[in-house]
Every structure is written in C-alpha cells, then in structure tokens.
Design a protein around this motif. Structure first.
Motif, short mmCIF file in Angstrom:
data_model
loop_
_atom_site.label_atom_id
_atom_site.label_comp_id
_atom_site.label_asym_id
_atom_site.label_seq_id
_atom_site.Cartn_x
_atom_site.Cartn_y
_atom_site.Cartn_z
N LEU A 28 -73.64 -55.14 -16.25
CA LEU A 28 -72.90 -56.18 -16.94
C LEU A 28 -73.43 -56.40 -18.36
CD1 LEU A 28 -72.38 -58.84 -14.11
CD2 LEU A 28 -70.65 -57.36 -15.15
N TRP A 29 -74.74 -56.37 -18.52
CA TRP A 29 -75.33 -56.52 -19.85
C TRP A 29 -74.94 -55.35 -20.75
CZ3 TRP A 29 -77.11 -60.54 -22.27
CH2 TRP A 29 -77.65 -61.61 -21.56
N CYS A 30 -74.94 -54.16 -20.19
CA CYS A 30 -74.54 -52.98 -20.98
C CYS A 30 -73.08 -53.07 -21.40
CB CYS A 30 -74.79 -51.70 -20.18
SG CYS A 30 -76.52 -51.31 -19.92
N LEU A 31 -72.23 -53.49 -20.47
CA LEU A 31 -70.81 -53.64 -20.80
C LEU A 31 -70.60 -54.71 -21.86
CD1 LEU A 31 -69.18 -53.39 -17.24
CD2 LEU A 31 -69.11 -51.68 -19.07
N ALA A 32 -71.36 -55.80 -21.76
CA ALA A 32 -71.25 -56.88 -22.76
C ALA A 32 -71.70 -56.38 -24.13
CB ALA A 32 -72.09 -58.07 -22.33
N LEU A 33 -72.76 -55.56 -24.15
CA LEU A 33 -73.25 -55.02 -25.42
C LEU A 33 -72.22 -54.07 -26.04
CD1 LEU A 33 -75.51 -54.73 -27.49
CD2 LEU A 33 -76.51 -52.93 -26.06
N VAL A 34 -71.64 -53.22 -25.22
CA VAL A 34 -70.62 -52.29 -25.72
C VAL A 34 -69.42 -53.06 -26.26
CG1 VAL A 34 -68.96 -50.51 -25.04
CG2 VAL A 34 -71.33 -50.38 -24.25
N LEU A 35 -69.00 -54.08 -25.54
CA LEU A 35 -67.87 -54.89 -25.98
C LEU A 35 -68.17 -55.58 -27.30
CD1 LEU A 35 -65.05 -55.99 -25.33
CD2 LEU A 35 -66.16 -57.86 -24.10
N LEU A 36 -69.39 -56.09 -27.44
CA LEU A 36 -69.78 -56.74 -28.69
C LEU A 36 -69.76 -55.76 -29.85
CD1 LEU A 36 -70.90 -59.18 -30.25
CD2 LEU A 36 -73.20 -58.46 -29.56
N LEU A 37 -70.26 -54.55 -29.62
CA LEU A 37 -70.26 -53.53 -30.69
C LEU A 37 -68.84 -53.14 -31.08
CD1 LEU A 37 -73.22 -51.24 -29.51
CD2 LEU A 37 -73.20 -52.86 -31.42
N LEU A 38 -67.94 -53.09 -30.10
CA LEU A 38 -66.56 -52.74 -30.39
C LEU A 38 -65.84 -53.86 -31.16
CD1 LEU A 38 -65.47 -51.06 -27.05
CD2 LEU A 38 -65.93 -49.92 -29.22
N LEU A 39 -66.20 -55.10 -30.86
CA LEU A 39 -65.56 -56.24 -31.52
C LEU A 39 -66.18 -56.58 -32.86
CD1 LEU A 39 -64.99 -58.69 -28.52
CD2 LEU A 39 -63.28 -57.31 -29.70
N LEU A 40 -67.42 -56.16 -33.08
CA LEU A 40 -68.13 -56.56 -34.29
C LEU A 40 -67.38 -56.23 -35.58
CD1 LEU A 40 -70.71 -57.88 -35.32
CD2 LEU A 40 -71.79 -55.61 -35.35
N PRO A 41 -66.82 -55.03 -35.75
CA PRO A 41 -66.06 -54.77 -36.99
C PRO A 41 -64.94 -55.76 -37.23
CG PRO A 41 -66.47 -52.72 -35.80
CD PRO A 41 -66.87 -53.84 -34.89
N TYR A 42 -64.24 -56.14 -36.17
CA TYR A 42 -63.10 -57.05 -36.32
C TYR A 42 -63.55 -58.47 -36.68
CZ TYR A 42 -60.77 -53.16 -34.10
OH TYR A 42 -60.29 -51.89 -33.82
N LEU A 43 -64.80 -58.80 -36.33
CA LEU A 43 -65.35 -60.10 -36.70
C LEU A 43 -65.91 -60.09 -38.12
CD1 LEU A 43 -67.26 -60.90 -33.37
CD2 LEU A 43 -65.00 -61.70 -34.08
N LEU A 44 -66.44 -58.94 -38.54
CA LEU A 44 -67.04 -58.85 -39.87
C LEU A 44 -66.00 -58.67 -40.98
CD1 LEU A 44 -70.16 -56.60 -39.20
CD2 LEU A 44 -70.13 -59.05 -39.72
N ILE A 45 -64.90 -58.04 -40.67
CA ILE A 45 -63.89 -57.75 -41.71
C ILE A 45 -63.39 -59.02 -42.40
CG2 ILE A 45 -61.52 -56.91 -42.03
CD1 ILE A 45 -62.31 -54.57 -40.14
N PRO A 46 -63.07 -60.11 -41.68
CA PRO A 46 -62.69 -61.33 -42.41
C PRO A 46 -63.81 -61.87 -43.29
CG PRO A 46 -61.98 -61.44 -40.12
CD PRO A 46 -62.86 -60.24 -40.24
N LEU A 47 -65.05 -61.70 -42.86
CA LEU A 47 -66.18 -62.14 -43.68
C LEU A 47 -66.28 -61.30 -44.95
CD1 LEU A 47 -68.77 -63.90 -43.94
CD2 LEU A 47 -69.98 -62.09 -42.71
#
Length: 248
Positions: free
Chosen positions: A30-49
């Motif tokens: 579960l921790w690994c899946l959460a980490l992968v999901l965070l890495l996949l979402l990170l670009p979409y969170l940073l782009i507005p910034l």
C-alpha cells in the motif's frame, strides 16, 4: 492461612505478538502504491505552481547534476529578453505547429505510429510541450512508457500555461551543451553574447544543436550542421504566420 486459588478462567496477560507477515507485506504494498500515485500526480500539482512568473523550474537533468555533485550553469532569462529570431528558429526546428496544436501534434504522432507498425524507421514527433514535460518531470531514457506519460502532461501544460510561458520555461531548461542549461547560458558559452543579442545565424545554429547537445557544437558546427542551420534560418525568416500565439 488459606491459599488463594487461581480461577481456571483467569489468564495471565499475553505479550502482543508480531503482526502476521501477510499484514506487513500488505502495508508495504500500500505504501508503494501510494508513492507511485504521488509521483504520477506530482507533475499535475506542480504545473499550476509553475504558472507563476517568479517560479523558475529546474529539469530532472539539473537535479541529477546536483545529486551527483557536478556543477552546471543556468541563467534564467525572461521571454521578452530572448531574441525573437531564436524563438522562431527553435519553433521551425523543433515544432512548427506549436501555435496550432494543444500540446500534442496528433497528425505527426499518428504517422510515427503507422511507420513503427510497418517496421519502418520512425522520426521524432515530440512537440515542445512534450519535450518540456520530459525535461521537467520524466527520465531522459526513451521508452513507450515515458512517451505515454509525456502526452497527458503536455496537454495539461497547454491548458494551464500560456504559449509564452511554456516557451519561456522550455528555453530556460533545455540542455544546449554538457552542463549548460537555458538559452542565456548557451548564448554566453557559445558566442559570448546575451540571448537578446543573438543573430539569425547564431540562433539557427543553437536551434539545430538541441536534438543532440552532447555531440553538436553551435560554435564549431560540422558541415551537415551548417547546412541544416541554413535551412532553419530561412524558415525562421518566413515564420510570421506560425508565431502569432507568441508575438501578437
């Protein structure tokens, strides 16, 4: 004195045992899946910034240089302080339909896919937004997975950023020579002039350096590179209709 009897139903407190191995593996998964999901979402969170003009993003290659202890040079320069002829040359060399598409040139991409399916040698179909997505968030190694990740990120960039901001970021994070990132550092390193003062020939040479900055040298071009720069210089001089999204 009577001896107190121990009730058969009373039990001495037991020490908590170790959690089952299956439970530990499940938590780890579960921790690994959460980490992968965070890495996949990170670009979409940073782009507005990164839309904010005061933010100056760095590329994955710059981060790798820092983590490995190697020095690199990058001088951020605003879009209005870059010679228009450089912008025109890069567009004509890298992405002639930059103002027309929404992050991905689907027609060019479909042609590449058709060629690959037929076993023919494929040509590049990466747009400037796709290259920016790769430079900012993805590894430089070529793979189908990386290309699949590039496409939605590039489309999200095109939605959130203006064309000017996207081009500004691309020109400031692109690698132009080993350890040289951004057009200002490249202009100074190759020709000793700021990006605002580049000539048409210098701009064309820098543009044709981008596909292979490790082997190509804008200050000491090969015969083939010089010939290609001549083609790009001519196209740049006729690019007025293609750059309206950048220079209204």
């Amino acid at each position: 004195m009577a001896r107190q009897k121990t009730s058969p139903t009373s039990r001495s407190p037991q020490k908590p045992g170790k959690p089952p191995r299956r439970s530990l593996l499940r938590r780890l998964l579960l921790w690994c899946l959460a980490l992968v999901l965070l890495l996949l979402l990170l670009p979409y969170l940073l782009i507005p910034l990164y839309k904010l003009p005061e933010i100056r993003p760095v590329s994955t290659l710059m981060l790798a240089e820092t983590l490995s202890g190697r020095a690199y040079e990058r001088q951020w320069v605003g879009f209005d302080d870059i010679a228009p002829v450089l912008v025109q040359s890069v567009m004509m060399s890298e992405d002639g339909q930059y103002c027309a598409h929404s992050g991905v040139d689907w027609e060019a991409l479909n042609l590449v896919i058709d060629d690959a399916l037929e076993g023919e040698v494929t040509r590049g179909a990466s747009t400037i937004p796709m290259q920016t997505a790769k430079n900012l968030f993805l590894p430089s190694t070529r793979s189908v997975l990386r290309k699949a990740l590039e496409i939605p990120i590039a489309m999200w960039m095109d939605v959130v950023w203006s064309k000017r901001r996207l081009m500004e970021i691309y020109l400031n994070i692109a690698e132009w020579a080993p350890g040289i990132y951004g057009i200002e550092a490249a202009s100074q390193a190759y020709f000793g002039v700021p990006a605002a003062k580049l000539s048409a020939r210098q701009a064309a040479l820098l543009a044709v350096t981008l596909p292979n900055p490790i082997k190509r040298n804008a200050a000491n071009p090969s015969r083939g590179m010089t010939r290609l720069a001549g083609v790009i210089e001519k196209r740049a001089s006729q690019s007025g209709a293609y750059i309206k999204c950048l220079y209204d």
